[in-house]
Design an enzyme around this catalytic site. Sequence first.
Site, PDB file in Angstrom:
ATOM      1  N   GLU A 185       0.910  -1.138   0.184  1.00 36.21           N
ATOM      2  CA  GLU A 185       0.058   0.054   0.140  1.00 36.21           C
ATOM      3  C   GLU A 185       1.014   1.165  -0.040  1.00 36.21           C
ATOM      4  OE1 GLU A 185      -3.611   1.908   2.681  1.00 36.21           O
ATOM      5  OE2 GLU A 185      -2.378   0.050   3.593  1.00 36.21           O
ATOM      6  N   LYS A 228      -9.774   2.501  -1.477  1.00 35.23           N
ATOM      7  CA  LYS A 228      -9.863   2.067  -0.206  1.00 35.23           C
ATOM      8  C   LYS A 228     -11.117   2.547   0.737  1.00 35.23           C
ATOM      9  CE  LYS A 228      -6.862   1.177   3.976  1.00 35.23           C
ATOM     10  NZ  LYS A 228      -5.649   1.384   4.719  1.00 35.23           N
ATOM     11  N   CYS A 252      -5.390  -3.217   2.131  1.00 33.55           N
ATOM     12  CA  CYS A 252      -5.133  -3.257   3.639  1.00 33.55           C
ATOM     13  C   CYS A 252      -6.442  -3.517   4.637  1.00 33.55           C
ATOM     14  CB  CYS A 252      -4.305  -2.190   4.074  1.00 33.55           C
ATOM     15  SG  CYS A 252      -3.478  -2.185   5.613  1.00 33.55           S
TER      16      CYS A 252
END
Length: 264
Positions: free
Chosen positions: A41, A111, A145
Site C-alpha cells: 500500500e 480504499k 489493507c
Amino acid sequence: MLLALLQANAAVLDLDANCAMVEAAARDAAAAGAAVLVTPELFPVGYAPRRVRSGLDPAALPALRRRLAGIARRHGIGLVYSVPRITAEGEWQISATLLDAEGAALLEYGKVHLFGPDERAAFAPAAEAPAVVDFQGIRTSMVICYDVEFPEAVRAAAAGGAELLLVPTALAHGFDDVPRLLVRARALESQLAIAYANHCGVEDGCRFLGGSVVAGPDGKLLAEAAEEPSLLFADVDPDAPRRERAGVPYLAERRPDLYRRWEA
C-alpha cells in the site's frame, strides 16, 4: 499462475528510490515466470499519510503512474501498485491499480475502510464495490489493507465472481494475527486465493510487520514471508476456487436478504 509479492521498506516521498525497488522486483519476478507483481500500500510514495498529503504534489501523480506502467511494459509482467488519487471533487483517496503486462490499467479500486487517525486526517474513504476482471484466465479483484479485515468487503468481491484477491497493505508490527489467521479465514470463507503484500522495516516512525502471505481458497498458506525484505512467490491453482465452491457451496447458500433483516 505464479504470483510475486514485494515486501520491502519504502522511502517516504522518495519516488525515484521506491520506483527503482519496484523495477528491480519486476525484473526478478518476470525472470522467474511470475504473471503479476503485487506491491504494498502506497509503496511508490511511502506509507506516511500526513507527510504524503502535505508533501506530495498531485501534479506528480500522472507521471508516476506512467512510470509504473513503463515498468510493467518493460518487463512484461502484470503489476499492482497503490498511490493516492484525487477525485473530481478534490478528495484524496488511497487507490490500487492492476496493470497488465503491456502497462494498461485493467482495474482500479479505492480504499473503503481507513485505518487510524493519520489515514482519516489525510484521506477520504472511497465507496465503490470491488470490481472483478479476467486476468490471465482468473477472475481477479482487489481491496486494500484494512478492507480485508471486513468480511463484507471480501465477500462482495467473491459474490462478484472473484477467484483471486490482490491486497496491497501497510500493516504495523504487533498485528500478527491479521496475515496468520484473518487473511486465511477470509480466503477460506469466500473460497478464493488472497495475495497480501506488506511493507517491512520502519517508515516515518512506524515499524511494519512484514509477514506477507498468499492463502489458497481452502485457507491454507501457499507462501509466507518473515520480517525481512523479500520477493515472495506462490503458485495459484486457477481451478481450486471452483473445486472448493463445489464441495462446500458457501456463496450459493448465502441468505443476504435475511442477514439485512437481522441487521435492521
